[in-house]
Structures are given as C-alpha cells and as structure tokens.
Design a protein around this motif. Sequence first.
Motif, PDB file in Angstrom:
ATOM      1  N   ALA C 272      13.703   1.196  -2.439  1.00  0.00           N
ATOM      2  CA  ALA C 272      12.290   1.344  -2.813  1.00  0.00           C
ATOM      3  C   ALA C 272      11.477   1.800  -1.602  1.00  0.00           C
ATOM      4  CB  ALA C 272      11.746   0.014  -3.353  1.00  0.00           C
ATOM      5  N   HIS C 273      11.774   1.223  -0.454  1.00  0.00           N
ATOM      6  CA  HIS C 273      11.060   1.590   0.776  1.00  0.00           C
ATOM      7  C   HIS C 273      11.249   3.081   1.090  1.00  0.00           C
ATOM      8  CE1 HIS C 273       9.501   0.816   4.874  1.00  0.00           C
ATOM      9  NE2 HIS C 273      10.406   1.690   5.256  1.00  0.00           N
ATOM     10  N   VAL C 274      12.497   3.521   1.055  1.00  0.00           N
ATOM     11  CA  VAL C 274      12.790   4.923   1.375  1.00  0.00           C
ATOM     12  C   VAL C 274      12.113   5.845   0.362  1.00  0.00           C
ATOM     13  CG1 VAL C 274      14.627   6.651   1.475  1.00  0.00           C
ATOM     14  CG2 VAL C 274      14.924   4.420   2.604  1.00  0.00           C
ATOM     15  N   LEU C 275      12.236   5.514  -0.906  1.00  0.00           N
ATOM     16  CA  LEU C 275      11.667   6.387  -1.931  1.00  0.00           C
ATOM     17  C   LEU C 275      10.145   6.404  -1.881  1.00  0.00           C
ATOM     18  CD1 LEU C 275      14.087   5.572  -4.896  1.00  0.00           C
ATOM     19  CD2 LEU C 275      13.933   7.725  -3.634  1.00  0.00           C
ATOM     20  N   GLN C 276       9.551   5.245  -1.600  1.00  0.00           N
ATOM     21  CA  GLN C 276       8.092   5.208  -1.506  1.00  0.00           C
ATOM     22  C   GLN C 276       7.573   6.150  -0.415  1.00  0.00           C
ATOM     23  OE1 GLN C 276       7.325   1.034  -1.045  1.00  0.00           O
ATOM     24  NE2 GLN C 276       7.829   0.689  -3.186  1.00  0.00           N
ATOM     25  N   HIS C 277       8.325   6.208   0.676  1.00  0.00           N
ATOM     26  CA  HIS C 277       7.841   7.036   1.785  1.00  0.00           C
ATOM     27  C   HIS C 277       8.252   8.496   1.659  1.00  0.00           C
ATOM     28  CE1 HIS C 277       5.836   4.031   4.182  1.00  0.00           C
ATOM     29  NE2 HIS C 277       6.808   3.196   3.906  1.00  0.00           N
ATOM     30  N   LEU C 278       9.351   8.759   0.936  1.00  0.00           N
ATOM     31  CA  LEU C 278       9.856  10.134   0.908  1.00  0.00           C
ATOM     32  C   LEU C 278       9.824  10.781  -0.461  1.00  0.00           C
ATOM     33  CD1 LEU C 278      12.933   9.854   3.300  1.00  0.00           C
ATOM     34  CD2 LEU C 278      10.634  10.643   3.829  1.00  0.00           C
ATOM     35  N   ALA C 279       9.651  10.010  -1.510  1.00  0.00           N
ATOM     36  CA  ALA C 279       9.734  10.607  -2.851  1.00  0.00           C
ATOM     37  C   ALA C 279       8.731   9.949  -3.764  1.00  0.00           C
ATOM     38  CB  ALA C 279      11.151  10.438  -3.411  1.00  0.00           C
ATOM     39  N   GLY C 280       7.477  10.236  -3.474  1.00  0.00           N
ATOM     40  CA  GLY C 280       6.361   9.565  -4.133  1.00  0.00           C
ATOM     41  C   GLY C 280       6.543   9.238  -5.603  1.00  0.00           C
ATOM     42  N   ASP C 281       6.939  10.202  -6.397  1.00  0.00           N
ATOM     43  CA  ASP C 281       6.885   9.953  -7.839  1.00  0.00           C
ATOM     44  C   ASP C 281       8.254   9.605  -8.420  1.00  0.00           C
ATOM     45  OD1 ASP C 281       8.231  12.306  -7.815  1.00  0.00           O
ATOM     46  OD2 ASP C 281       7.172  13.158  -9.540  1.00  0.00           O
ATOM     47  N   ILE C 402       8.689  -5.957   8.259  1.00  0.00           N
ATOM     48  CA  ILE C 402       7.597  -5.585   9.169  1.00  0.00           C
ATOM     49  C   ILE C 402       7.072  -4.200   8.814  1.00  0.00           C
ATOM     50  CG2 ILE C 402       6.969  -5.153  11.568  1.00  0.00           C
ATOM     51  CD1 ILE C 402       9.089  -7.219  12.388  1.00  0.00           C
ATOM     52  N   ALA C 403       7.974  -3.279   8.561  1.00  0.00           N
ATOM     53  CA  ALA C 403       7.557  -1.927   8.191  1.00  0.00           C
ATOM     54  C   ALA C 403       6.709  -1.965   6.925  1.00  0.00           C
ATOM     55  CB  ALA C 403       8.786  -1.034   7.985  1.00  0.00           C
ATOM     56  N   ASP C 404       7.125  -2.735   5.949  1.00  0.00           N
ATOM     57  CA  ASP C 404       6.344  -2.839   4.711  1.00  0.00           C
ATOM     58  C   ASP C 404       4.982  -3.450   4.991  1.00  0.00           C
ATOM     59  OD1 ASP C 404       8.107  -1.581   3.012  1.00  0.00           O
ATOM     60  OD2 ASP C 404       9.132  -3.417   2.405  1.00  0.00           O
ATOM     61  N   LYS C 405       4.953  -4.459   5.879  1.00  0.00           N
ATOM     62  CA  LYS C 405       3.686  -5.097   6.230  1.00  0.00           C
ATOM     63  C   LYS C 405       2.755  -4.092   6.897  1.00  0.00           C
ATOM     64  CE  LYS C 405       2.174  -9.629   7.578  1.00  0.00           C
ATOM     65  NZ  LYS C 405       2.163 -10.280   6.293  1.00  0.00           N
ATOM     66  N   LEU C 406       3.309  -3.263   7.764  1.00  0.00           N
ATOM     67  CA  LEU C 406       2.487  -2.291   8.483  1.00  0.00           C
ATOM     68  C   LEU C 406       2.257  -1.014   7.674  1.00  0.00           C
ATOM     69  CD1 LEU C 406       3.871  -2.624  12.128  1.00  0.00           C
ATOM     70  CD2 LEU C 406       2.146  -3.992  10.960  1.00  0.00           C
ATOM     71  N   GLY C 407       2.910  -0.920   6.510  1.00  0.00           N
ATOM     72  CA  GLY C 407       2.724   0.271   5.685  1.00  0.00           C
ATOM     73  C   GLY C 407       3.327   1.523   6.293  1.00  0.00           C
ATOM     74  N   LYS C 408       4.359   1.364   7.108  1.00  0.00           N
ATOM     75  CA  LYS C 408       4.991   2.514   7.763  1.00  0.00           C
ATOM     76  C   LYS C 408       6.462   2.585   7.378  1.00  0.00           C
ATOM     77  CE  LYS C 408       2.191   2.276  11.907  1.00  0.00           C
ATOM     78  NZ  LYS C 408       1.135   3.246  11.695  1.00  0.00           N
ATOM     79  N   PRO C 409       7.048   3.779   7.382  1.00  0.00           N
ATOM     80  CA  PRO C 409       8.498   3.845   7.157  1.00  0.00           C
ATOM     81  C   PRO C 409       9.248   3.221   8.330  1.00  0.00           C
ATOM     82  CG  PRO C 409       7.599   6.029   7.640  1.00  0.00           C
ATOM     83  CD  PRO C 409       6.426   5.103   7.521  1.00  0.00           C
ATOM     84  N   ILE C 410      10.346   2.583   8.010  1.00  0.00           N
ATOM     85  CA  ILE C 410      11.097   1.837   9.015  1.00  0.00           C
ATOM     86  C   ILE C 410      11.532   2.742  10.155  1.00  0.00           C
ATOM     87  CG2 ILE C 410      13.290   2.085   7.773  1.00  0.00           C
ATOM     88  CD1 ILE C 410      13.962  -0.801   8.560  1.00  0.00           C
TER      89      ILE C 410
END
Lengths: 436, 436, 436
Positions: C272-281, C402-410
Amino acid sequence: MEADHASLGEQMYRDMERLYPLCRSLTGAGVRDTFAILREIAPIQLQEIPSGTKAFDWVVPPEWTVRDAYIADDSGECIVDFKKHNLHLVGYSEPFEGTLSLAELQPHLHSLPEQPDVIPYVTSYYARRWGFCLPDRQRQQLTEQTYRVKVDTKLGPGSMTIGDLVIPGTSQEEILISTYICHPSMANNELSGPVLAATLAHELISRPHHYYTYRFVWVPETIGAIVYLSRHLDKLKAHVKAGYVITCVGDPGPFSYLQTRLGGTLVDKITAHVLQHLAGDYRSYSWLDRGSDERHYCWPGVDLPVGSLMRTKYGEYPEYHTSADDLSFVTPEALAGSYQMYLRCFEALEANRCYRCKTLGEPQLGRYGLYPTLSTRESGLAARQLVDLLAYSDGHHDLLAIADKLGKPIWELQSSVQKLMKAGLLEEVRRGSHRS
Amino acid sequence: MEADHASLGEQMYRDMERLYPLCRSLTGAGVRDTFAILREIAPIQLQEIPSGTKAFDWVVPPEWTVRDAYIADDSGECIVDFKKHNLHLVGYSEPFEGTLSLAELQPHLHSLPEQPDVIPYVTSYYARRWGFCLPDRQRQQLTEQTYRVKVDTKLGPGSMTIGDLVIPGTSQEEILISTYICHPSMANNELSGPVLAATLAHELISRPHHYYTYRFVWVPETIGAIVYLSRHLDKLKAHVKAGYVITCVGDPGPFSYLQTRLGGTLVDKITAHVLQHLAGDYRSYSWLDRGSDERHYCWPGVDLPVGSLMRTKYGEYPEYHTSADDLSFVTPEALAGSYQMYLRCFEALEANRCYRCKTLGEPQLGRYGLYPTLSTRESGLAARQLVDLLAYSDGHHDLLAIADKLGKPIWELQSSVQKLMKAGLLEEVRRGSHRS
Amino acid sequence: MEADHASLGEQMYRDMERLYPLCRSLTGAGVRDTFAILREIAPIQLQEIPSGTKAFDWVVPPEWTVRDAYIADDSGECIVDFKKHNLHLVGYSEPFEGTLSLAELQPHLHSLPEQPDVIPYVTSYYARRWGFCLPDRQRQQLTEQTYRVKVDTKLGPGSMTIGDLVIPGTSQEEILISTYICHPSMANNELSGPVLAATLAHELISRPHHYYTYRFVWVPETIGAIVYLSRHLDKLKAHVKAGYVITCVGDPGPFSYLQTRLGGTLVDKITAHVLQHLAGDYRSYSWLDRGSDERHYCWPGVDLPVGSLMRTKYGEYPEYHTSADDLSFVTPEALAGSYQMYLRCFEALEANRCYRCKTLGEPQLGRYGLYPTLSTRESGLAARQLVDLLAYSDGHHDLLAIADKLGKPIWELQSSVQKLMKAGLLEEVRRGSHRS
C-alpha cells in the motif's frame, strides 16, 4: 408473515385484553392474577418474597391493597374513580379519608398540561403519600368547593411475587430474558413484554434441541430485578452469555435496540446483525438512554450482557406512561413481528458456533461433490460461499463474524455449514472458547 | 472573566514591561536579572551550571557578556546599536573591532526582505561568529563606505542559570511545567511564558490541598532543558504524569495545543477536554509541528508526557522571532485568559480521579435524598447525571472518560461526585491504578 | 522509465512470444518446455512429482499428453483444430474417437455467447471427459451433419514438474514469490507472471547485499502450490515474512493489490505504501476477491502473509480466460512498469529496518555538521526530516511506520538514515524484533 405467526399475534393480543384491566403494582393481587393468566401460556415458577426482605441497596416494600379510591364533589358525585381506571390512583397511595378544599386537594393531583386528555401514570413506592391522576382538562374545570376523598388502601406486611422459568438446553450457558409485571392498565409498556416473553417461552419449550439454556424472568421493575439478581448473582455471572429486557414490543413502530453498558458484547453484535438484515431502519440507542432493568443487569459488578430489543422505546412516544398507552396503541401484527424478531435473535445465537476447517490449503471440493468438475470462467463463483466459509473458519472467527465479513445473514450460512460438516471438512471448536 | 483574573492579567503585563528590556541569552546577567524579577512573584530556586558541563549530547557553552556593540558609518554615527535594541546583535557574537567595507560587512548582516521593517532574532550559540541584525529597509540603504564595527563582548568561563520550584501535593505524582528564559526583548515568545508560569506557581502555592506535586522549571531553551533532564531523569520518569511547555501565551489569538510525541496521554486528553468545552475553535498540532522543549521531554528514552498549550503557535504569526513581537503584540486580557485556561487544566487533572460504585445494581437514591420520591414520567431525568456517574464508576473509567462519555465538562461532575461520596455510594480507587 | 527497465520490458515481451505457443497444463511436455525457456533467464531448480502423490486434501493427477485433437465435418475438413489453437481442446480431455451428430456433439462444446468471437479456456482436471472450445459465432453456424471427432490424448502415470529458486540473503527471513505455469496460450494470465518472476529473480541474483532470502516458486496453480506447501510448510511458516503471487502483470491497466486473508500484515502495509507513492489510482481488493494461489498460502493453518500485486485483476477484464488474452493484450511498457513496482516493493521491504536513536534528548546536530550553526527563523526546517527520523526511531516504529507518519516514501528516508548511522546517532535494532 407466516400464518402461525399471525395467529400467534392474535393470541397474544387476546391475552393482553384479559390482562389489561388488572391493577398491577410492585405487589398485590393484581400481580398474582397476572401470573395466573401468564401461567396458562407457560409454566412460570412463582416465588413470594416477604416485605422487608433486603436485597443489595433495597428493601422489599409492604404489600399494597386497593379496595376503593375516589374523589367526590359536594353533590356526592364521584368525579375521579379508581374503579373507572386504575391509573387514577397514585401507585402505593396510603389510606386517607377526609374533605378538602380545592386548594388543599391540588397538591395531591397529577396531570399533564401538555397532554390534557390523558391520565398520567404516577407512583410513590418508597415515600408515603396519596394522590390522584386525572386529565388536565378535567383538572382545570374543578371549581372551588368541598371535595370528599376516600383512599381505601392497605400497606402492610405481605410479599412480592416474582416468577421465572428455566428451559434447559444442552449447555449450561444461558440466555436471560427479563420483563416486568408491575404496571397497571397500560398496553405497550408494559403488557406487551410479559405476554411476548411467555409466548416465546412456550415456543422454546416445544423446541427439543437447543444449545443454550433460556432463563425467563418476570419481576416487578427494579425491586424485582434487584431481588432476582441478589439471589442468583453468581450463577447468572457464570452462565449468562446474552440477555434481553423485553418491553414496548406491541406498537407498530420500527424496531429499536438499546445496547449494553459498554457495548460490543455478543447480544449487541447478534441483535445488530439480525436487525440489519431484517429491519433496515431500526434505531440504535446507547445504554445512556436506558430506562428499564438493564439498568441493574448491566450495573458495574453485575455486568451481565443484557440489552433491550424494542419497537418504539419508552419515553419516545407521547402515549408512554399514560392512559393513552391502551389496547388501541398495540396491534396483533406488531406483536407477531416482535415475536419473530426475538426468535430470529435466538436462532442467530444458536447458530453462532465457531468452526475450524480440517484441511490445510483449500480442500478439493470437487471430490465431495461440492464444486463443478468442469472449470470455466464462472465455475468458482458457484461454490464461493462454501469456500469463504471454510477459509474463515479458523477457530477464531465465529459464524457471526464470518457472516458479517461476507455481508450475509448468519442463517443463510447454515446450509453451507451442514454440507461442510457432513463432508467432514469442518469441525466445531468448543463452544465458548471463542468468546471472552 | 472574573475580576481577579483581569487584574492578574494587568499584573502579568506590568511584570513583562519590566522584564522586556533585559538582554537575555543562554547565559549571563540578563538571565540573572530576569530571575530576580520572577522571584518577586514566586520563590524560584536557582542553580548555576558551570560552562563546559556535559549533559547528554550537549555541553554548556561559555558565559556571554555584552558591554557594547554597534556599527558606525564613516561620519561616526552609530547606525546599528545594541543599546537601542538588543536584537541588533546576533546572540553569542564573539568580540570584534575593525573597519570594513560594505562588501566585507554584508556577510555579518541579517535581515528579512519579506518583512523589511523588523529586526530578526538570530543566534550562533555553538559556532563562533559575530553579526548584526537590522531591518531590511535600512540594510538596502547602506552605501559604499567604510564602516567601523565594535562588538565588545566576552565569551568565557562562567555559568548558566536555571531555576525550578517544586510545590508539593499530597502525592509524589507530578505535573511538570517548563518554560524558557533565554530570549532577549521579545514579548509573546518568550516573555509571556516565564511570567505566566511564575504567576501560576504563585497561585498554586496558595492552594492548600492538591493531589499533584507541581514542578515548575525555568531554563534556557534546549541546553537548559537538556541539563535539567540529565540531572533529574529518573525522578521525572518515575513521577511526571503530565506536563506542559508554556510559551506564546500572551497574544489574543485562539488557543492551540501541541500534542505529545505519540499522543493519547493524559495531558493530551485533559487538554483537549478543557479546550473543547471552553475554547471551541482551538487548533490542534501534532508533535511533528514541535519547536520548543517538548522536543526533549518527549524524546524517545525520555518519554515524558509533555504537551504545549499556547495561543498562536510560534512560527504561525509573522511577528515571531522579530522585534515586532513586542509589548503591543500581547495583552493583559490574553494573559489572563491563558492563566485561566491553564488553571482549568490543572483543576481537571486534579479532578480526574477514578471511582467505584459501592452498590450492586442501581442504589435506591431516594433513600439518600438524591432522587424524587414521586415517580412520574420525568422524575428519572432529574437524577440522571448522578446515576450515570455511578453507573460508569466501575473502577476502570476515570472521571475524564465518564465526562467525555456524558458529553459534559469534568468540573460539572464534581458536585455530583461530592454528593455521592458523602452518601457513601462512591469510593475512590487508588490513584494511578487506572493509568498505565 | 529508465532505459534499462524499458529494454527489460522488451526482453520480457520477447520471452513471452517464445513461450506463448506452448501448450501448458498441470503436467506434460508444455510445462517442461516452458521451464527450459525460463531457465535461460534464471537458474530454476526443477522437481518432478509423481502422479498419485498425495498432498493435503489433493492428489497429483496423471500426466496428460496431447498428440492431436480436432473436429472434422462430413467433408473431412477440420473445423476445430487443437493445432491451430491449444485453447480449442478442454484441458485434460480424455482420449476419444468417433462420429457424432450435432446433437451428440453439443454437450462437448464450450463457447461464450456474450463474447461470440473468442475461444474460452476450459479444463476438467479431476473428472474424466473430453470437450472442445470454440467461438460462439462458429458454434451457431454448425449444421446438422455427421462430425468426426478425434481426441488423441494420453492420461497416464507420469509426473508434475515444479520449480523453485532460493536466492539467499544475509537472513533466513524470506520473501516468497509464487507464480503459475499451467495455462496454455494466454498472455496476461498467465505468461506475464512466470516471465516477470524469472526476470526479478535474475535481477536479485545480481544484487550482492540483501537482507531477505528470496524464494521464487513456479508451480501449476492450486495442485502445484498445495504440493509445494505440503513439502515445505514448517520452513515456510518459520521464515516467510512477506509474499506475493505474481499474475496479470502485463496489461497496461492501473495496478491492483489483493490483500492477505486478514489484512494488516507487512506485505499489505509495504505494498500500500509503495502504491500510494507511485501509483495513485491503484485498486485495493479484499482476500474475498481472491482467485489464485493466495487461496492456499493464506489458508487458516498455513497463514503465510502472501498478497498479490497485479495490474488488472483476473476476472476484471473481458479477455480473461479466453483466446483474446493474447500477446496484443500485453505490452513491454506494462511489463517493465510491473517489474519496477515489484522491485520497489522489495526495496521497501529491505529498507524497512527498525532503528533507535542513541542520544537522550535531541542530539546537538550542529556538532555533526547536520544542522546550521546559525539559528534563524527557518534554520530548524532544513534538518527537520533528520530530526523527525531520530525522534521516532524509538525501537518500536519501523522505518515504514515513520515514513507513513512523515507522509514520505520510505526510500526518501534512506539517505537520512545513512547520514545518521554514519554520525553514530542511530543504531539498528535487531531485525524482526519489531514484528509480531
């Protein structure tokens, strides 16, 4: 609605017609006469609790007997008469006889200015006083004159009558159903409750195989529940897995459910499940909105998981606790619908077992005749419910949780469970081990 | 606002007027003079920490003394003068004397092009340099000529002054209040903090019975907090149950609360509760938005539950860290309102005990004079808060949780608690046993 | 897209072109020929599982060989011919030779009226029958005449071929990647899966330092996964920390992720993390929508955390399981994008370590060259990510949290981690200790 349910609704309504005129209270002949009629429906066991008996923070009050009670005007005409409607007399009124001016009489009168045509229901169980209730429209027309008042009651040693009925299941685990029998002539609150409870008990006695033991309790509200709890607390805490206070089940309004103190117990989940599938627009209430014996059953330290499934909740309809809550306010159809909904809840509780799939990996369902042997694009869909049921039968999710996950009513999973049990693919996990 | 709170606002404002001109920094005379005035309000205990003292990853810097500092133009006129505003000199500037061309001077100048009329606040505590701050409008008008610069400062062995004040309660459990005293002439950030903290301490000393011990700490930001933590870490970790960094409490903006690192601690819940009931449109910030000593108090391994209740948060108003954050930016009314809000938080913390109802089942409240003896349709409502309070006093829900459940401010439950304690219906569960 | 990824996409497409014509099934020469080509990409280890081998609830079927299969009309013309498209023959058809009327032939024919121009994919692995698949439009044009049918197949003792490849990391903890090799000439489902898996394996072999051991598995769907699980269950349960079924990764549709049975595992969170940052939809599916070997990997009692990252999910595109799922339905670009997304997931899994800050209180970052020595209003922002990373490195939050908390990709935190490790401010907590 099924035909036998409809005729059950008629029967319940007729029972209520017989019970309606009786003057129930916490104690007294009206309660005993009520039990006599209810015992025609189900073999309720009665117990007399002597006045003065202590229970938790309470004491059983003296027994109350009413022989006569009226207010007569100076022409001698009875203008407010207990014989005409038992709501006219404040419950537990002490004896009094005398003549009073209107000014002297007024503090003893109770009426509802906002509903000027109904007699309100008022009691004074634990402080001695007397009083009369009447329509506010009549009260406003009282003139200055001398009124003769007679309250021919007796408050003395006696006993409080309570009843219960335990219908054993294969398990000691219990479903508690409690209702109250202390209200005089009102129909929805409360006659609908004790009649429906007796009718449900009658039905369960006739059903041979059920897992749960069903404990039905008919008691005067509060003091009766307190006494019952005080006498059976350890057993109830050990065995009761779910429970209901039955009240306000005769009006044709939509269903309501009042949750347990902290919510989230088995009875909360089962009832929500049943209502979601069968009564779309039901209302859900927090325990903060409570008003009947769930007050005591859910009290901290007692902590029984008891909710209340009603139609229109007490306090939410204007007829509540007035003479307008009469037999015209309830219907056979509503009683039958409530009967059906409670049975559905019991059936859902019975069905809610916990299973475990016996294979590792998906079984080869084709071998059991449970899956098409020809694999096409749609073939998997046919057996999808069977497979999903197996896949979540992990010994942790009970059938209710699986049904909720699959978005289906628990009773629609029953035939799948039977098929899988028969095929030897599913085994039941010890009941209760999946509940905390 | 109550009259005495209003006059306290005036008093705090007058204290700030006296403190405003002093040149505070991490160390030095300005800090000591500040403490002298604060000690007129509350008996702060002072401690001198020698330069070079190690604390965690940090070292106490040399003491910094400023005798004079200015830039003069070739006509001899002082165009930037520390004596006129102490923000003109970069904090911890090293000594320097010399003549420079404009080009040589520029790297030592700091201004804010986007706010051309204010002097910015700049420091260089841990790297030796010198510099001047000035309005950008003035900087743009500097012409090519020879400038004479004098920075008559001293950086040498000395000490850093820190202060604290412990006001014992009946318990060793502590509320930590920390504020900082290292900023030169700015009003909201930071003078409002140390003055409000001293005023709160003064008030708490006068209150005889409180459960918590209140520990007030006045320190230079970061290095002071680090030193204080390093010296008291075990005790603080054992005792601190909630804490606040007080800063930016003098401006008239709406309240803000900055949560602890992981949120969900007692101070987060209490402060949200107080603000929800008293300051509807407050702003809530995550610890990711932190900027003051909660950085260290909440650091992993330190893990003190310290939030920050402010008005407009540092960094969120344009006057922040500039000469525009002056006495016109703060008001007596805002200071008084902040005082009141902090007291409410302390009172809520004090009130937040955990109780247990002593009866099984609802008690017969009429017996205690807590319930109408006449039962009508509305009689239950009158005592509903009392009963709800009893019903959720299960030894697990603290008063805050109950207040939130009932949607009422915790202080509105206090009189009910008193009544029920007096009636012997409620008992307090050992403090702390309900907190993890 | 990077150039080498683009060329990898072309290479994968060419591999698929070679593999496409082969007639794969659960067993047989087509599978072995497929492995021969895949082994040119990565050194897959093969194993032959004899027919009749038992595994959990299943038995390995006989080996199936097709020599010829056709329907000829009474003019002798082959109107349906396995040689023209291997989808024409129902998988695992038993031998048959004879002449039939149209009425006799019809029960053996399969077509899709709603897609009249495609050949459907039909199999009958575990029940003996024969049949042909053809476009519905052709079927409707069949006339009453005598048809000669020949199904020259063999079903006899043999073996099922499965392959795996274990690429050791520094840890025994494993990432499981499973794909299937039992579908005849279809491109997206399934050829894209085994080719992408082999290409990923090739890449991982060339990467020297990785923490996880990567276990790639190529098996016939269901029976292959069941056999593999039955042989390695204890080891897989002990070591697999995350896993994917690779399928449907060649079409140009947006990405989809199908979650593990209960969700919330590492692979669910990382993907989910990877897709959220790289594949919006992207689309997210519940395990209720499953259809491939995650059915078995996630089965209760097996409980491996295996999800499935796809492009358009099987069953969601009309070409699925028909002759229209051909090489024109997949593109080199889509294959390259899927390759990249899977690598990102692996990299995110590798990056997801758990760290602990070594200082109490914020460290003095200026000392390490990680913070501006001049403190202005903005100076803190520059190092904010470094400090936040330290502040949440408490030994409990892993880098993903932490990445999710900061809203950044790992992967954007990686250089900060390196800086802080180098400065000695961060230490790694034992891997795995932060996972349950």
